[in-house]
Design an enzyme around this catalytic site. Structure first.
Site, mmCIF file in Angstrom:
data_model
loop_
_atom_site.group_PDB
_atom_site.id
_atom_site.type_symbol
_atom_site.label_atom_id
_atom_site.label_comp_id
_atom_site.label_asym_id
_atom_site.label_seq_id
_atom_site.Cartn_x
_atom_site.Cartn_y
_atom_site.Cartn_z
ATOM 1 N N ASP A 47 0.847 -1.199 0.000
ATOM 2 C CA ASP A 47 0.000 0.000 0.000
ATOM 3 C C ASP A 47 0.879 1.244 0.000
ATOM 4 O O ASP A 47 1.645 1.470 0.943
ATOM 5 C CB ASP A 47 -0.899 0.012 1.244
ATOM 6 C CG ASP A 47 -1.852 1.203 1.209
ATOM 7 O OD1 ASP A 47 -2.842 1.129 0.461
ATOM 8 O OD2 ASP A 47 -1.581 2.208 1.905
ATOM 9 N N TYR A 52 3.231 9.965 0.701
ATOM 10 C CA TYR A 52 4.152 9.362 1.672
ATOM 11 C C TYR A 52 5.618 9.698 1.350
ATOM 12 O O TYR A 52 6.503 9.464 2.174
ATOM 13 C CB TYR A 52 3.969 7.834 1.765
ATOM 14 C CG TYR A 52 2.580 7.393 2.198
ATOM 15 C CD1 TYR A 52 1.690 8.295 2.777
ATOM 16 C CD2 TYR A 52 2.143 6.085 2.026
ATOM 17 C CE1 TYR A 52 0.406 7.913 3.155
ATOM 18 C CE2 TYR A 52 0.863 5.691 2.414
ATOM 19 C CZ TYR A 52 0.005 6.618 2.963
ATOM 20 O OH TYR A 52 -1.262 6.234 3.341
ATOM 21 N N LYS A 81 -2.302 6.282 -4.224
ATOM 22 C CA LYS A 81 -3.425 7.194 -3.946
ATOM 23 C C LYS A 81 -3.159 8.582 -4.518
ATOM 24 O O LYS A 81 -2.035 9.096 -4.422
ATOM 25 C CB LYS A 81 -3.644 7.302 -2.429
ATOM 26 C CG LYS A 81 -3.626 5.964 -1.710
ATOM 27 C CD LYS A 81 -3.971 6.031 -0.247
ATOM 28 C CE LYS A 81 -3.676 4.698 0.433
ATOM 29 N NZ LYS A 81 -2.335 4.591 1.027
ATOM 30 N N HIS A 114 -7.374 9.669 -2.277
ATOM 31 C CA HIS A 114 -6.859 9.501 -0.913
ATOM 32 C C HIS A 114 -7.822 10.063 0.140
ATOM 33 O O HIS A 114 -8.036 9.465 1.183
ATOM 34 C CB HIS A 114 -5.492 10.191 -0.822
ATOM 35 C CG HIS A 114 -4.632 9.719 0.295
ATOM 36 N ND1 HIS A 114 -3.263 9.647 0.205
ATOM 37 C CD2 HIS A 114 -4.929 9.299 1.534
ATOM 38 C CE1 HIS A 114 -2.770 9.201 1.344
ATOM 39 N NE2 HIS A 114 -3.762 8.985 2.172
HETATM 40 N N1 LIG Z 1 -5.710 6.027 3.330
HETATM 41 C C1 LIG Z 1 -5.269 6.707 4.358
HETATM 42 O O1 LIG Z 1 -5.626 7.874 4.583
HETATM 43 C C2 LIG Z 1 -4.310 6.063 5.298
HETATM 44 C C3 LIG Z 1 -3.675 4.917 4.926
HETATM 45 N N2 LIG Z 1 -2.794 4.298 5.776
HETATM 46 C C4 LIG Z 1 -2.112 3.077 5.295
HETATM 47 O O2 LIG Z 1 -2.248 2.062 6.306
HETATM 48 C C5 LIG Z 1 -0.958 1.640 6.718
HETATM 49 C C6 LIG Z 1 -0.969 1.177 8.158
HETATM 50 O O3 LIG Z 1 -1.355 2.200 9.040
HETATM 51 P P1 LIG Z 1 -0.343 3.005 9.988
HETATM 52 O O4 LIG Z 1 -1.023 4.250 10.355
HETATM 53 O O5 LIG Z 1 0.985 3.075 9.352
HETATM 54 O O6 LIG Z 1 -0.251 2.188 11.320
HETATM 55 P P2 LIG Z 1 -0.272 0.687 11.841
HETATM 56 O O7 LIG Z 1 -1.501 0.557 12.657
HETATM 57 O O8 LIG Z 1 -0.001 -0.272 10.766
HETATM 58 O O9 LIG Z 1 0.950 0.734 12.855
HETATM 59 C C7 LIG Z 1 2.272 0.901 12.437
HETATM 60 C C8 LIG Z 1 3.147 1.002 13.663
HETATM 61 O O10 LIG Z 1 3.089 -0.239 14.390
HETATM 62 C C9 LIG Z 1 4.414 -0.746 14.570
HETATM 63 N N3 LIG Z 1 4.325 -2.203 14.426
HETATM 64 C C10 LIG Z 1 4.168 -2.914 13.293
HETATM 65 N N4 LIG Z 1 4.073 -4.229 13.563
HETATM 66 C C11 LIG Z 1 4.196 -4.355 14.898
HETATM 67 C C12 LIG Z 1 4.211 -5.468 15.777
HETATM 68 N N5 LIG Z 1 4.066 -6.706 15.339
HETATM 69 N N6 LIG Z 1 4.377 -5.233 17.114
HETATM 70 C C13 LIG Z 1 4.523 -3.960 17.580
HETATM 71 N N7 LIG Z 1 4.527 -2.863 16.780
HETATM 72 C C14 LIG Z 1 4.359 -3.063 15.455
HETATM 73 C C15 LIG Z 1 5.245 -0.090 13.493
HETATM 74 O O11 LIG Z 1 6.591 0.035 13.887
HETATM 75 P P3 LIG Z 1 7.827 -0.575 13.012
HETATM 76 O O12 LIG Z 1 7.695 -0.035 11.628
HETATM 77 O O13 LIG Z 1 9.022 -0.076 13.736
HETATM 78 O O14 LIG Z 1 7.662 -2.067 13.083
HETATM 79 C C16 LIG Z 1 4.603 1.284 13.430
HETATM 80 O O15 LIG Z 1 5.066 2.087 14.488
HETATM 81 C C17 LIG Z 1 -0.087 2.883 6.460
HETATM 82 O O16 LIG Z 1 1.276 2.619 6.559
HETATM 83 C C18 LIG Z 1 -0.610 3.301 5.109
HETATM 84 O O17 LIG Z 1 -0.085 2.467 4.103
HETATM 85 C C19 LIG Z 1 -2.623 4.781 7.047
HETATM 86 C C20 LIG Z 1 -3.235 5.927 7.465
HETATM 87 C C21 LIG Z 1 -4.117 6.686 6.609
HETATM 88 C C1 LIG Z 2 -1.374 8.518 6.370
HETATM 89 C C2 LIG Z 2 -2.257 9.055 5.370
HETATM 90 O O1 LIG Z 2 -2.528 8.390 4.406
HETATM 91 C C3 LIG Z 2 -2.794 10.337 5.537
HETATM 92 C C4 LIG Z 2 -2.641 11.030 6.819
HETATM 93 O O2 LIG Z 2 -3.400 10.837 4.648
#
Ligand SMILES: NC(=O)C1=CN([C@@H]2O[C@H](COP(=O)(O)OP(=O)(O)OC[C@H]3O[C@@H](n4cnc5c(N)ncnc54)[C@H](OP(=O)(O)O)[C@@H]3O)[C@@H](O)[C@H]2O)C=CC1
Ligand SMILES: CC(=O)C(C)=O
Length: 318
Positions: A47, A52, A81, A114
């Site tokens: 994704d 980003y 997106k 997005h």
């Molecule tokens: N369409 C939109 O507007 C949005 C889309 N997204 C998408 O969704 C994805 C996921 O959401 P996101 O907000 O990043 O957050 P997540 O809920 O996926 O959490 C990510 C965090 O959790 C940590 N983590 C990952 N795996 C573990 C584990 N097994 N144990 C403990 N900690 C863990 C990561 O650290 P580390 O990397 O150090 O492992 C990071 O700090 C985004 O990256 C993006 O691609 C997100 C927000 C908005």
């Molecule tokens: C993380 C993300 O997709 C935002 C804030 O738009």
């Protein structure tokens, strides 16, 4: 040999692996390795988003793994997106072409609007006025969608979808769309289980993609006193009882709820353990228990867009 991830079939007959790797906040210096590790582990769905700021580095990993013969392009599912500053119809095609160039791909599997709200075109991704407030644009997301539809017909994207759309916005879009969105990517986890939006989407054959499924602990605006999903004692109790990590329970919760899920990690062992969710299922009782933790708790409220006519979380219930 990596286990094969189950797929969900979209309303257009194409399919998407239920588990993908998120890339928001994955630093350009870390994301190439993270995506390579993920592909080696068995992930096939990544994704991405223009905003980003790391698509080029994601693309380097995809190119490397295709060139090594680890995967073929057609085995990968790549989402990106369209950012808020490119909603004006005349900007949409070039925005997609830029993303394709960044990712070094000829087509995307899925392209999403997005957010429904548009920002002032042409400059910064977060265009601010002198007082630091984001400058809005009044482009209608329906017109943006109409500019996206020919791009699918042209073969630049296989499927089109939306992200962060509420039920009223989806209704409006569906009234004039000739191509139906295949998914609505929204925040979803036990504190915000999206039950009403999910039911609404299901009735219209639109699948939910769950973002921030682990509670986005690395979101830039996190405050130390805010609840931490991964530390929730009730979830820890479920995880302990089933001999899994809390993250594995949170990921499986989405899959067993019929959602697509895209946890982010740049850490190889967490990327691997987040993938180890294909050999168990949550019972109906555990799903009901986890659903009962809902508290309308949103980790990604997009406060920068408050006051925008199309802000999805401001005026409508779901
Ligand atoms: N369409 C939109 O507007 C949005 C889309 N997204 C998408 O969704 C994805 C996921 O959401 P996101 O907000 O990043 O957050 P997540 O809920 O996926 O959490 C990510 C965090 O959790 C940590 N983590 C990952 N795996 C573990 C584990 N097994 N144990 C403990 N900690 C863990 C990561 O650290 P580390 O990397 O150090 O492992 C990071 O700090 C985004 O990256 C993006 O691609 C997100 C927000 C908005
Ligand atoms: C993380 C993300 O997709 C935002 C804030 O738009």
């Amino acid at each position: 040999m990596a286990s094969k991830v189950p797929v969900v079939t979209f309303n257009n007959g194409k399919s998407i692996p239920v588990l993908g790797l998120g890339t928001w906040k994955s630093k350009p210096g870390e994301v190439t390795q993270a995506v390579k590790d993920a592909i080696d582990i068995g992930y096939r769905h990544i994704d991405c988003a223009y905003v980003y700021g790391n698509e080029k580095e994601v693309g380097e990993a995809l190119t490397a793994k295709i060139n090594e013969g680890v995967v073929k392009r057609e085995d990968l599912f790549i989402t990106s997106k369209l950012w808020n500053t490119f909603h004006r119809p005349d900007l949409v095609r070039d925005a997609l072409l830029k993303t394709l160039e960044n990712l070094n791909l000829k087509y995307l599997d899925l392209y999403l609007i997005h957010w429904p709200q548009a920002y002032k075109e042409g400059g910064d991704l977060f265009p601010e006025d002198a007082s630091g407030k984001i400058q809005f644009s009044d482009v209608d997301y329906v017109d943006t969608w109409k500019a996206l539809e020919p791009l699918q017909k042209e073969g630049l994207v296989k499927s089109l979808g939306v992200s962060n759309f509420n039920s009223k916005q989806l209704t409006r879009l569906l009234e004039s769309a000739t191509i139906k969105p295949v998914t609505n990517q929204v925040e979803c986890h036990p504190y915000l289980n999206q039950s009403r939006l999910k039911a609404f989407c299901e009735e219209r054959d639109i699948v939910i993609t769950a973002y921030s499924p682990l509670g986005s602990p690395d979101r830039p605006w996190a405050k130390p006193d805010e609840p931490q999903l991964l530390e929730d004692p009730k979830l820890k109790a479920v995880a302990e009882r089933l001999g899994k990590t809390v993250a594995q329970i949170l990921i499986r919760y989405q899959i067993d709820s019929g959602n697509i899920v895209i946890p982010k990690s740049v850490n190889k062992s967490r990327i691997a353990s987040n993938f180890q969710v294909l050999d168990f299922k949550l019972s109906r009782e555990d799903l009901d228990l986890i659903n009962s933790f809902d508290c309308n708790g949103r980790f990604v409220p997009m406060t920068a867009s408050l006051g925008h006519k199309d802000h999805p979380f401001e005026n409508d219930e779901f």
